[in-house]
Design an enzyme around this catalytic site. Structure first.
Site, short mmCIF file in Angstrom:
data_model
loop_
_atom_site.label_atom_id
_atom_site.label_comp_id
_atom_site.label_asym_id
_atom_site.label_seq_id
_atom_site.Cartn_x
_atom_site.Cartn_y
_atom_site.Cartn_z
N HIS A 57 0.81 -1.23 0.00
CA HIS A 57 0.00 0.00 0.00
C HIS A 57 0.85 1.28 0.00
O HIS A 57 0.71 2.10 -0.91
CB HIS A 57 -0.99 -0.06 1.18
CG HIS A 57 -1.60 1.26 1.54
ND1 HIS A 57 -2.46 1.93 0.71
CD2 HIS A 57 -1.48 2.03 2.66
CE1 HIS A 57 -2.85 3.06 1.31
NE2 HIS A 57 -2.26 3.14 2.49
N HIS A 101 4.04 6.60 5.57
CA HIS A 101 2.89 7.34 6.09
C HIS A 101 2.03 6.56 7.08
O HIS A 101 1.33 7.14 7.89
CB HIS A 101 2.02 7.88 4.95
CG HIS A 101 1.07 6.89 4.34
ND1 HIS A 101 1.40 6.09 3.29
CD2 HIS A 101 -0.20 6.57 4.68
CE1 HIS A 101 0.38 5.31 2.99
NE2 HIS A 101 -0.62 5.57 3.80
N ASP A 102 2.08 5.22 7.05
CA ASP A 102 1.26 4.46 7.99
C ASP A 102 2.07 3.86 9.15
O ASP A 102 1.52 3.12 9.97
CB ASP A 102 0.51 3.33 7.26
CG ASP A 102 -0.77 3.84 6.61
OD1 ASP A 102 -1.33 4.82 7.13
OD2 ASP A 102 -1.19 3.27 5.59
N GLU A 111 0.87 5.03 12.84
CA GLU A 111 -0.41 4.51 13.29
C GLU A 111 -0.44 2.99 13.37
O GLU A 111 -1.05 2.43 14.26
CB GLU A 111 -1.52 5.02 12.35
CG GLU A 111 -2.69 5.55 13.15
CD GLU A 111 -3.99 5.40 12.38
OE1 GLU A 111 -3.98 5.62 11.16
OE2 GLU A 111 -4.99 5.05 13.02
N ASP A 112 0.20 2.34 12.43
CA ASP A 112 0.01 0.89 12.32
C ASP A 112 1.18 0.03 12.78
O ASP A 112 1.08 -1.19 12.79
CB ASP A 112 -0.33 0.51 10.85
CG ASP A 112 -1.66 1.09 10.43
OD1 ASP A 112 -2.46 1.43 11.33
OD2 ASP A 112 -1.91 1.22 9.23
N ASP A 118 -3.17 8.42 -0.66
CA ASP A 118 -3.51 7.34 0.26
C ASP A 118 -4.97 6.94 0.05
O ASP A 118 -5.30 5.76 -0.12
CB ASP A 118 -3.29 7.86 1.69
CG ASP A 118 -3.68 6.86 2.76
OD1 ASP A 118 -3.35 5.68 2.60
OD2 ASP A 118 -4.31 7.29 3.76
MN MN Z 1 -2.49 4.54 4.24
#
Ligand code: MN
Length: 703
Positions: free
Chosen positions: A47, A71-72, A75-76, A138
């Site tokens: 992704h 970018h993630d 958060e992830d 995104d």
């Molecule tokens: Mn994303």
């Protein structure tokens, strides 16, 4: 997409790019996301790579691509902003943090009414325009892979959000290609059946018209060839979503839509645009009123093109857009392209170029009527005069900057403000006067009864809250005045052993110009009529019971020694002297002697004329009572009147009048006139009143 493909694509438009940092981000992202999987079953890291690819297609700078890859991670994965900063520097960390914050702001928006606010919130929160671009890329990739999500409701919700927020946002910054794709992907999840029908019908009309289309395309090409103009002509089929919107808005059938097909002519220069227009108008008749010149006057979002509609071969209406190749790319990819062009002339100076680019964007947004918005360094303070806060249910509320939690309560509902006893901001207890920040979640704690708002008036920013507070205070005051008025009337009547029944009181309505009991109470409570006035009006022949002993100036000689028998004498106006008070006389040759209290300010006038002064004293034996006036400041509680009147009665004082004089928020000033024997009598009453806890202060007014 493999690592080297991404790097190749970056190097193709920007050969001097830093490959190492891209490789490093690639490795870091792969490691952090580890074995996480997407709904499609692909490794999660596919992704961020696709997001980076979308941005590379827009020819964005290396920093943006690095951020896209990361970018993630906040958060992830277990990565922190500190990790990102120490590995990739502060600029990357700032952008990744910004994207993460925007992601956290996403939520269940209740309705599309909120969408405009949310778009503004996104713009206001994105401190750098690249954050917004990463967010759009995104969302685009998530929409492209939305079909892997099983839950149909979730797909619909995400699609609606995309349609309401991200597609218009893409349009706003000129990225029409992304906008159209987002719209169409959303449409396919929201109204799959309608989309299928429209797609099918479009195919049919394309087949029906395809001969014509090919013919027109050929004709156009030939005309330009004959005129030795180098250009590309393309027939273009509209996307199902925009067709559907047209059908909905214009209430037309599919067959009636002439502009399902449009032709686009792209040339090399602006002068060729106008030449091409001349050639077409020379060959075919133009439909009057359909020509638009968006080249000399671009649209607010920067769009440039010439539009015209011709009566083409076989009397078909033909819509033609004429523009340069650069304008075409601008139209499809937005300002990213503009920036990419600039960057080529300004190689190695990414920072300046990106600032210029942001300036351009701000320019364009400003042209959209938002003059108060301005740019500060690289910060996009586009909507800096407004803040956006959420209710616990996710409703977004727009407020002016510096608005407080109480403003928020009033913005949601007037009653919520009037009953707001405290607030929670982002889950923590806060004061109602707390200024809100963008994205705050505000929970209003309601009390069962209306709250005291007096002290909060200055802590609200919005007109709605201000006027609601003023109204509420006014209502409270009116209510209190009525209670006070009722109590005053009751006191006066009971001191004459009468009951103020409705029937009796109604007799005063006419003379006082009121129409109801409530209004009568209000009038007396406000001090516009006194209790004794009401009493005299309802018992005109049965004058208030006045003790025979009561001093009445007119027919009883003044019980004071030292007066001259041949000179008339009187107490000064507006004085409330009782025996025992220290007095003095002033002789005015024409009018006689006026008796003053020795402490009266009016005596200052006679300071320099000692010949006017006369020594006076009260007589030893006096058979009358006199009216003493006291001013009582009492706490704003209506019930206190009873304890005051009964205290006065206990001391043998007879209240002759009660007037509510002036008031502020928490206190009332009450004027009470009492018949007393002398100053010892009134002083005893004053002292005992002073002892009552409900009384703030009590003092005599002598004159
Ligand atoms: Mn994303």
């Amino acid at each position: 997409m493999r690592q080297y493909e991404l790097i190749d694509s970056v190097l193709s438009y920007k050969p001097e790019s830093d490959q190492e940092v891209l490789k490093k981000a690639y490795v870091y992202g792969t490691k952090m996301h580890g074995r996480q999987l997407r709904a499609s079953g692909d490794p999660y890291f596919s992704h961020p790579i696709e997001v980076a690819r979308i941005l590379a297609e827009l020819k964005l700078d290396t920093t943006t691509l690095v951020c896209a890859l990361l970018h993630d991670t906040i958060e992830d994965t277990s990565a922190t902003i500190k990790d990102i900063e120490s590995n990739f520097g502060s600029e990357v960390a700032k952008l990744v943090d910004g994207v993460t914050k925007l992601t956290l702001l996403e939520g269940n928006l209740e309705s599309s009414k909120q969408a405009e606010n949310f778009r503004k919130l996104l713009l206001a929160s994105a401190s750098d325009i690249r954050i917004l671009l990463i967010k759009l890329a995104d969302r685009l990739h998530n929409m492209r892979t939305l079909n892997f999500i099983k839950d149909q409701n979730k797909r619909k919700r995400i699609s609606l959000e995309t349609l309401d927020i991200y597609a218009p946002l893409a349009g706003r910054i000129g990225m029409h290609e992304i906008k159209e794709e987002l719209e169409d992907l959303s449409f396919s999840h929201i109204e799959p059946r309608i989309r299928d029908i429209i797609t099918e019908r479009l195919k049919v009309s394309k087949r029906k018209k395809s001969k014509t289309v090919v013919l027109i395309e050929k004709e156009l090409n030939k005309v330009f060839y004959d005129n030795k103009t180098e250009c590309s002509v393309t027939g273009r089929l509209k996307k199902p979503y925009s067709v559907w919107k047209k059908l909905e808005i214009q209430q037309k059938s599919l067959d009636q839509l002439s502009d399902i097909f449009g032709f686009r002519v792209c040339v090399n220069s602006i002068s060729e645009c106008y030449n091409s227009l001349g050639i077409l108008h020379g060959k075919w008749q133009a439909i009057p009123g359909r020509f638009k010149d968006y080249i000399s006057t671009p649209k607010k979002n920067g769009y440039q093109s010439l539009h015209t509609t011709l009566i083409g071969p076989k009397n078909q209406r033909v819509e033609v857009q004429i523009r340069t190749h650069k304008m075409n790319e601008m139209c499809e990819k937005g300002l990213a392209v503009h920036w990419a062009y600039k960057d080529k002339n300004d190689a190695g100076n990414d920072y300046l170029a990106s600032i210029e680019w942001i300036n351009d964007l701000v320019d364009i947004l400003n042209r959209d009527g938002a003059t108060e918005e301005f740019l500060e360094n690289t910060k996009l303070e586009l909507f800096n005069d407004q803040i956006y806060a959420f209710t616990p249910k996710g409703t977004l509320v727009a407020l002016p900057r510096d608005a407080t939690a109480l403003d928020f309560a009033y913005a949601v509902h007037t009653d919520l403000g009037n009953f707001c006893s405290s607030v929670k901001i982002n889950g923590a207890d806060k004061r109602r006067r707390t200024k809100l920040q963008n994205g705050d979640e505000v929970e209003i704690i309601k009390s069962k009864t209306p709250v005291a708002l007096e002290s909060l008036q200055e802590f609200v920013k919005t007109g709605k809250a201000k006027s609601a507070i003023i109204r509420s205070l006014k209502e409270k005051e009116t209510h209190n005045q009525r209670l006070i008025g009722k109590a005053i009337i009751k006191s006066i009547f009971s001191s004459h052993r009468k009951k103020p029944t409705r029937d009796i009181l109604e007799r005063s309505f006419g003379p006082l110009g009121v129409s109801s009991l409530v209004k009568l109470y209000g009038l007396v409570g406000e001090g516009l009529a006194s209790g004794s006035q009401v009493y005299d009006l309802v018992f005109p022949n049965n004058k208030r019971k006045k003790r025979i002993k009561n001093y009445i100036e007119d027919n009883i000689s003044i019980p004071v020694t030292g007066l001259y028998s041949d000179l008339p004498a009187k107490f000064s106006n507006n004085s409330f002297l009782v025996p025992g008070d220290k007095i003095v006389g002033i002789i005015i040759p024409e009018s006689g002697i006026t008796i003053y209290y020795v402490g009266s300010d009016e005596l200052l006038e006679y300071e320099n004329s000692p010949e006017s002064w006369v020594k006076l004293d009260w007589k030893k034996e006096i058979e009358f009572t006199f009216i003493a006036r006291i001013i009582v400041t009492l706490i704003n509680e209506v019930g206190v009147l009873n304890s005051i009147t009964s205290t006065i009665a206990d001391y043998g004082g007879n209240i002759s009048n009660l007037i509510l004089n002036e008031k502020d928020n928490d206190f009332y000033n009450l004027i009470i006139d009492i018949n007393v024997n002398d100053n010892k009598h009134i002083n005893a009453i004053v002292e005992s009143l002073d002892g009552l806890p409900v009384i703030e202060s009590v003092k005599r007014f002598i004159g």
